[in-house]
Enzyme design. Sequence first.
Site, PDB file in Angstrom:
ATOM      1  N   GLU A  51       4.577  15.684 -37.309  1.00  0.00           N
ATOM      2  CA  GLU A  51       4.846  17.097 -37.009  1.00  0.00           C
ATOM      3  C   GLU A  51       6.327  17.344 -36.755  1.00  0.00           C
ATOM      4  O   GLU A  51       6.846  18.420 -37.069  1.00  0.00           O
ATOM      5  CB  GLU A  51       4.041  17.579 -35.806  1.00  0.00           C
ATOM      6  N   PHE A 113     -10.115  17.733 -24.365  1.00  0.00           N
ATOM      7  CA  PHE A 113      -9.532  16.820 -25.346  1.00  0.00           C
ATOM      8  C   PHE A 113      -8.442  17.536 -26.156  1.00  0.00           C
ATOM      9  O   PHE A 113      -8.665  18.609 -26.696  1.00  0.00           O
ATOM     10  CB  PHE A 113     -10.647  16.311 -26.289  1.00  0.00           C
ATOM     11  N   GLN A 114      -7.277  16.931 -26.200  1.00  0.00           N
ATOM     12  CA  GLN A 114      -6.113  17.439 -26.940  1.00  0.00           C
ATOM     13  C   GLN A 114      -5.670  18.822 -26.472  1.00  0.00           C
ATOM     14  O   GLN A 114      -5.218  19.643 -27.266  1.00  0.00           O
ATOM     15  CB  GLN A 114      -6.378  17.446 -28.447  1.00  0.00           C
ATOM     16  N   LYS A 163      -8.944  27.796 -30.845  1.00  0.00           N
ATOM     17  CA  LYS A 163      -9.760  27.608 -32.048  1.00  0.00           C
ATOM     18  C   LYS A 163     -10.763  28.746 -32.272  1.00  0.00           C
ATOM     19  O   LYS A 163     -10.952  29.208 -33.402  1.00  0.00           O
ATOM     20  CB  LYS A 163     -10.500  26.269 -31.954  1.00  0.00           C
ATOM     21  N   MET A 467      27.891   5.894 -32.907  1.00  0.00           N
ATOM     22  CA  MET A 467      28.572   6.887 -32.073  1.00  0.00           C
ATOM     23  C   MET A 467      28.535   6.474 -30.602  1.00  0.00           C
ATOM     24  O   MET A 467      29.527   6.600 -29.873  1.00  0.00           O
ATOM     25  CB  MET A 467      27.934   8.264 -32.264  1.00  0.00           C
TER      26      MET A 467
HETATM   27  C1  TPP Z   1      16.830  11.710 -30.627  1.00  0.00           C
HETATM   28  C2  TPP Z   1      18.130  11.194 -30.145  1.00  0.00           C
HETATM   29  N1  TPP Z   1      18.189  10.098 -29.359  1.00  0.00           N
HETATM   30  C3  TPP Z   1      19.391   9.628 -28.940  1.00  0.00           C
HETATM   31  C4  TPP Z   1      20.542  10.232 -29.279  1.00  0.00           C
HETATM   32  C5  TPP Z   1      21.890   9.716 -28.777  1.00  0.00           C
HETATM   33  N2  TPP Z   1      22.728   9.289 -29.896  1.00  0.00           N
HETATM   34  C6  TPP Z   1      23.696  10.058 -30.427  1.00  0.00           C
HETATM   35  S1  TPP Z   1      24.459   9.357 -31.711  1.00  0.00           S
HETATM   36  C7  TPP Z   1      23.543   7.963 -31.576  1.00  0.00           C
HETATM   37  C8  TPP Z   1      23.735   6.812 -32.517  1.00  0.00           C
HETATM   38  C9  TPP Z   1      23.316   7.151 -33.895  1.00  0.00           C
HETATM   39  O1  TPP Z   1      23.261   5.989 -34.657  1.00  0.00           O
HETATM   40  P1  TPP Z   1      23.144   6.053 -36.218  1.00  0.00           P
HETATM   41  O2  TPP Z   1      22.102   7.003 -36.645  1.00  0.00           O
HETATM   42  O3  TPP Z   1      23.031   4.656 -36.728  1.00  0.00           O
HETATM   43  O4  TPP Z   1      24.508   6.704 -36.661  1.00  0.00           O
HETATM   44  P2  TPP Z   1      26.015   6.192 -36.553  1.00  0.00           P
HETATM   45  O5  TPP Z   1      26.564   6.766 -35.299  1.00  0.00           O
HETATM   46  O6  TPP Z   1      25.991   4.689 -36.527  1.00  0.00           O
HETATM   47  O7  TPP Z   1      26.640   6.758 -37.777  1.00  0.00           O
HETATM   48  C10 TPP Z   1      22.643   8.068 -30.512  1.00  0.00           C
HETATM   49  C11 TPP Z   1      21.725   6.993 -30.090  1.00  0.00           C
HETATM   50  C12 TPP Z   1      20.435  11.410 -30.079  1.00  0.00           C
HETATM   51  N3  TPP Z   1      21.501  12.126 -30.446  1.00  0.00           N
HETATM   52  N4  TPP Z   1      19.235  11.836 -30.512  1.00  0.00           N
END
Ligand code: TPP
Length: 553
Positions: A51, A113-114, A163, A467
Amino acid sequence: MLLTGAEIIAEVLIEQGATTIFGYPGGAVLNIYDALYEYRDKIRHIMTAHEEGASHAADGYARSTGKTGVVLATSGPGATNLVTGIATAYMDSVPLVALTGNVGTSLIGRDSFQEVYIAGITMPITKHNFVVRDVTQLADVLRDAFRIAQTGRCGPVLVDIPKDVTAAKTEFEPLGPVVIPQPALPAADDIRRAANDINQAARPIIYFGGGVVSSGAEVVLADLIHTANIPACHTIMGTGVIGDSDPLNLGMVGMHGCFTTNKAIDESDLVIAIGTRFSDRVALNTTAFAKHAKIIHIDIDPSEISKNVIAHASLIGDVGAILAAMLPMIAPAEHTEWRERITKWQTEDYVPEDSSEVLRPHQIVSTIARLAGEDAIIATDVGQHQMWAAQYCERTQPRSFLTSGGLGTMGFGYGAAIGAKIANPDRRVVHITGDGSFHMNLNEACTVVSYDLPIITVIVNNTVLGMVRQWQTVFYGGRYSSTSPERKTDFAKVAEGFGLSGVCVRTPAEFEKAFTQALADNKPIWIECLIDKDEKVLPMIPAGGTVRDMITK
Ligand SMILES: Cc1ncc(C[n+]2csc(CCOP(=O)(O)OP(=O)(O)O)c2C)c(N)n1
């Protein structure tokens, strides 16, 4: 005519122009799915793997077209799986109608449920939400949902439908699409005063964001920029509105914006902020932001005025209509001295070095931009790859760069790419992701294969959560806590398992060959690009800093 609630849902969707919906079935929405079977010639239902993927797909559909996206999920876990997608749309002001089924009205409140109270859960991340307990109100509530999603500042609206309401019958009368009220123009005197300020400014700069895209104001904005020779910069949500080759487009502002852009804001005497909200990724230090400048804020949402940065003047309304009213009052100007200073700063901008031996991220993105062409839509996930994509994607049209700007949702990209491709079957869609993000949404490969969507996924694989790791390098002395997951995923093999193809490349020449081939094949594919884990997104202004704190190494 006498119809069931489920049939009424289908009728209202058609009436409101929603002929494609994204979703996933379940017990509470069985009646709705049964009606969708009956209406299958008129409403296309796209079933995703999850979803969350459906919600991002509906969002990508909306972002790439300007129409309202529609997503449907069952009660309980189906509904809660929409939460991230709804919040993503909310933060980026995307019009979305989320329909959730719920347990029958007699079971509500009994931990059935749900059963979840999805209206309560989504209260802070929707513009509005409804629980429909009476079938006689269903049609009007659904119409209201479409109206609210698109009125003023766009956003998501949720309609929760028990529902038994979908089974109950009532008389239905078709109506036309809802009429979206146009916001009034600000007083002419206020517009004139703002125009006078612009005419008198010596060092003006325009800073614009996604509001320009929502309003369809790109042409009138370009007219303003060129008439008054005012340099302009944009947020990540404003990417593509003005082409990168336009000398008056200074590019992205903020944390990963260029030196010139941030310097120009810092030294300006007038900031004209258009359809943007001074987020903490742009106004990193709200007290030091544009401290020599008068600020005019033009936006549709009055609650944004002086929320983060104090505006000296504001014009509330549709930004396109306001700019059109203001344009005749703008005197042609040269701003020669100001533009010369800016040109000089541009010689100091950070420029990454090319390599012919290893893949550098800016080269990956520039190659995609060049080979996929101006008409391609790029969807990203979140992380370093997202920023590299924003910095080098060279879009020249609005609605062609889809990214989660406000919430920063890893897992957004594949779903958004699916929605964009369904909405724009004749346009190229490229999904740029990171290895971390892709592990959150690669299940949607099955959707891409089922519907035969020739989406090219480029995995910028640095083997780390880049990042977060970059922040650990810069601010935590290289203490890499849980950012090197040591995954051994063989993407090409996984791709094959899903029924699409995958390749892995290590050099610019290999990437160019693989991407060219992918364009020619026009089939779904994953291209994994191996890059160094120490690549950084540069330049960077640390949170709370100013252009004086910019890091370039
Ligand atoms: C759902 C979610 N969980 C955690 C984060 C925190 N976060 C931001 S950037 C990042 C790393 C992303 O890694 P990747 O997709 O490998 O991209 P890269 O930075 O290596 O290009 C994280 C964990 C987020 N933005 N979204």
